[in-house]
Write a protein that holds these residues in place. Structure first.
Motif, PDB file in Angstrom:
ATOM      1  N   ASN A   1       0.803  -1.229   0.000  1.00  0.00           N
ATOM      2  CA  ASN A   1       0.000   0.000   0.000  1.00  0.00           C
ATOM      3  C   ASN A   1       0.835   1.278   0.000  1.00  0.00           C
ATOM      4  OD1 ASN A   1       0.813   0.408   2.737  1.00  0.00           O
ATOM      5  ND2 ASN A   1      -0.891  -0.868   3.436  1.00  0.00           N
TER       6      ASN A   1
ATOM      7  N   ARG B   1       2.535   2.527   2.424  1.00  0.00           N
ATOM      8  CA  ARG B   1       2.590   3.193   3.730  1.00  0.00           C
ATOM      9  C   ARG B   1       3.418   2.422   4.753  1.00  0.00           C
ATOM     10  NH1 ARG B   1      -2.552   3.728   1.947  1.00  0.00           N
ATOM     11  NH2 ARG B   1      -3.323   1.991   3.174  1.00  0.00           N
TER      12      ARG B   1
ATOM     13  N   ILE C   1     -11.379   0.050   3.590  1.00  0.00           N
ATOM     14  CA  ILE C   1     -10.394   1.122   3.540  1.00  0.00           C
ATOM     15  C   ILE C   1      -9.663   1.126   4.880  1.00  0.00           C
ATOM     16  CG2 ILE C   1      -9.993   3.593   3.239  1.00  0.00           C
ATOM     17  CD1 ILE C   1     -11.162   2.308   0.770  1.00  0.00           C
ATOM     18  N   HIS C   2      -8.339   1.054   4.860  1.00  0.00           N
ATOM     19  CA  HIS C   2      -7.579   1.077   6.105  1.00  0.00           C
ATOM     20  C   HIS C   2      -7.686   2.443   6.774  1.00  0.00           C
ATOM     21  CE1 HIS C   2      -6.008  -2.713   5.002  1.00  0.00           C
ATOM     22  NE2 HIS C   2      -5.083  -2.296   4.159  1.00  0.00           N
TER      23      HIS C   2
ATOM     24  N   LYS D   1      -6.393   5.697   8.144  1.00  0.00           N
ATOM     25  CA  LYS D   1      -5.158   6.427   7.811  1.00  0.00           C
ATOM     26  C   LYS D   1      -4.617   7.111   9.069  1.00  0.00           C
ATOM     27  CE  LYS D   1      -5.478   5.236   3.501  1.00  0.00           C
ATOM     28  NZ  LYS D   1      -6.677   4.381   3.533  1.00  0.00           N
TER      29      LYS D   1
ATOM     30  N   LYS E   1      -1.595   6.856  12.287  1.00  0.00           N
ATOM     31  CA  LYS E   1      -0.234   6.389  12.470  1.00  0.00           C
ATOM     32  C   LYS E   1      -0.229   5.163  13.390  1.00  0.00           C
ATOM     33  CE  LYS E   1       2.027  10.861  11.797  1.00  0.00           C
ATOM     34  NZ  LYS E   1       2.923  11.887  12.407  1.00  0.00           N
TER      35      LYS E   1
ATOM     36  N   SER F   1      -4.139  -0.393  10.599  1.00  0.00           N
ATOM     37  CA  SER F   1      -3.322   0.515   9.794  1.00  0.00           C
ATOM     38  C   SER F   1      -1.932  -0.038   9.506  1.00  0.00           C
ATOM     39  CB  SER F   1      -3.201   1.874  10.494  1.00  0.00           C
ATOM     40  OG  SER F   1      -2.649   1.730  11.792  1.00  0.00           O
TER      41      SER F   1
ATOM     42  N   ASP G   1      -5.505  -1.511   0.396  1.00  0.00           N
ATOM     43  CA  ASP G   1      -6.948  -1.567   0.614  1.00  0.00           C
ATOM     44  C   ASP G   1      -7.656  -1.286  -0.709  1.00  0.00           C
ATOM     45  OD1 ASP G   1      -6.919   1.207   0.242  1.00  0.00           O
ATOM     46  OD2 ASP G   1      -7.147   1.665   2.376  1.00  0.00           O
TER      47      ASP G   1
ATOM     48  N   GLN H   1      -9.091   1.415  -1.965  1.00  0.00           N
ATOM     49  CA  GLN H   1      -8.701   2.638  -2.649  1.00  0.00           C
ATOM     50  C   GLN H   1      -7.272   2.566  -3.167  1.00  0.00           C
ATOM     51  OE1 GLN H   1     -10.897   5.193  -3.409  1.00  0.00           O
ATOM     52  NE2 GLN H   1      -9.182   5.644  -4.786  1.00  0.00           N
ATOM     53  N   ASP H   2      -6.377   1.926  -2.395  1.00  0.00           N
ATOM     54  CA  ASP H   2      -5.001   1.745  -2.862  1.00  0.00           C
ATOM     55  C   ASP H   2      -4.979   0.959  -4.173  1.00  0.00           C
ATOM     56  OD1 ASP H   2      -3.861   2.991  -0.562  1.00  0.00           O
ATOM     57  OD2 ASP H   2      -4.063   1.116   0.544  1.00  0.00           O
TER      58      ASP H   2
END
Length: 423
Positions: A151, A153, A179-180, A182, A184, A361, A367, A369-370
């Motif tokens: 992803n 990230r 969707i993960h 977002k 930290k 996360s 996910d 969207q990624d």
């Protein structure tokens, strides 16, 4: 589904080659079984994947043997004696068939087939696999297998590369309907560690030995350096994960780690870090009091040493279990996430009193969207996209979203379904 591992693989002797996207055992772990049943062809992968498979497959064979012996001692197997799916010798035999290919360039397999590996950003060595195959005297077509798509990230890995065209695409859908968050992951880990430390408990982190373990250790070290968590004893109870961490550092083509070559200190280790090697040491660790952190495999609680830690720690409310990766339907990890009140471990019923936590996360998968963002790089409409590697709802949701967003032809194949990709 687990029982299907034991079914005969009737075509093993007839296969010409195996192309492996990455080393995670849900992708590589069946290879020794195929070799055991007569496969003698080539196994192609990246060098990073081969280096990890040298650890993972041998460890998987040992673990199969270890679990079979434990089943014999405790009597929880229906078979007498308990037989491993394969053993370490089978794993070594499969490793002898591997050929590592250089990434980012086309390689000729034979007159009709070429292959190219491109970084997918999921774990060290993970790649998309593109096969270019001859359809007639003048033309070729290309099929791309995403494997597990990163992803971008990850705290330690470089992001996935993109592709501009392919005739066919087989894409994963592990998180195809989600969707993960977002947020930290370090902030979530900080809160959980401090909660468990305050009550002098034990934090058990079931983590995949390759990828998630290294991310967790890196983030724990970072939090320590920033004085955001206490410097607790951190035990890595997985010989495979210990060796895999060394492999991670040796493959800078895939990671973003800043290594200090003037010292022997690794960024993937905490200040009070200890590795646990033998089964006896692991059993003794189960008897220790907190506060401490134990990172152990398997990530979905499908077996391995983490089950002994759960057997000891689950019934104490001071302790916590932190899931940092996807838990498949029907696994003990998913059952704990869903709030089950007691768990059967090695034929014993263990009440669940420990705190159950999940950090989504930290997933190494793209996910929904990624995945859509990655597909935007395609400059030519594929003839077909096949959605696989996900639960049915997830695969169907991703397929529908791709149709809506791009108007591509999309299929969610059923087990045993075949397709002609030559015409």
């Amino acid at each position: 589904m687990r029982a299907q591992n034991w079914d005969a693989f009737h075509d093993a002797k007839d296969l010409m080659a195996i192309f492996l996207t990455h080393a995670h055992l849900d992708h590589s772990g069946y290879i020794p079984k195929i070799v055991k049943e007569g496969f003698k062809g080539h196994i192609y992968s990246s060098q990073g994947t081969l280096d990890l498979c040298k650890i993972l497959l041998r460890d998987a064979g040992r673990l199969q043997e270890e679990d079979a012996k434990f089943a014999d001692r405790t009597g929880y197997s229906h078979h007498k004696p308990a037989i491993p799916l394969y053993d370490e010798i089978d794993a070594i035999s499969s490793l002898n068939l591997f050929t590592a290919l250089k990434q980012d360039e086309w390689h000729s397999i034979n007159d009709d087939l070429n292959v190219r590996l491109l970084r997918s950003g999921h774990i060290i060595g993970s790649t998309f696999i593109q096969l270019g195959y001859k359809i007639d005297s003048d033309g070729y077509k290309t099929i791309t297998f995403s494997g597990d798509l990163g992803n971008g990230r990850s705290p330690t890995l470089k992001p996935p590369l993109s592709i501009s065209e392919t005739d066919y695409l087989v894409i994963e859908s592990t998180y195809g309907n989600r969707i993960h968050p977002k947020v930290k992951p370090s902030e979530e880990i900080e809160k959980i560690v401090n909660r468990v430390a305050a009550r002098e408990g034990v934090l058990i982190i079931p983590a995949f030995s390759v990828g998630r373990t290294q991310d967790i250790l890196y983030l724990l070290r970072k939090l320590e350096d920033e004085n955001r968590i206490p410097k607790l004893p951190v035990y890595l109870d997985s010989p495979m994960a210990t060796e895999a961490t060394d492999v991670y550092i040796k493959h800078p083509e895939d990671h973003n780690l800043i290594l200090n070559h003037r010292t022997l200190e690794s960024p993937i280790s905490t200040k009070n870090y200890k590795t646990v090697t033998s089964p006896d040491e692991s059993m003794l660790l189960c008897m220790r009091d907190g506060p401490m952190i134990v990172v152990s495999a398997a990530g979905m609680l499908t077996g391995g040493r983490v089950m002994h830690h759960l057997s000891k720690r689950l019934s104490n409310s001071k302790n916590a279990i932190l899931f940092v990766g996807f838990q498949a339907e029907g696994t003990k990890g998913r059952l704990l996430q869903e709030g089950i009140g007691e768990l059967r471990i090695h034929h014993n019923v263990v009440p669940v009193e420990a705190e159950i936590c999940t950090i989504e996360s930290l997933s190494a998968h793209a996910d929904q969207q990624d995945t859509l963002n990655w597909l935007k790089h395609l400059q030519k409409k594929p003839e077909m996209i096949f959605v696989n590697h996900g639960e049915v709802e997830s695969a169907l949701a991703l397929a529908e979203k791709i149709k809506q967003e791009f108007g591509f032809n999309v299929c969610v194949p059923e087990k045993g379904q075949t397709f002609n990709l030559v015409g």
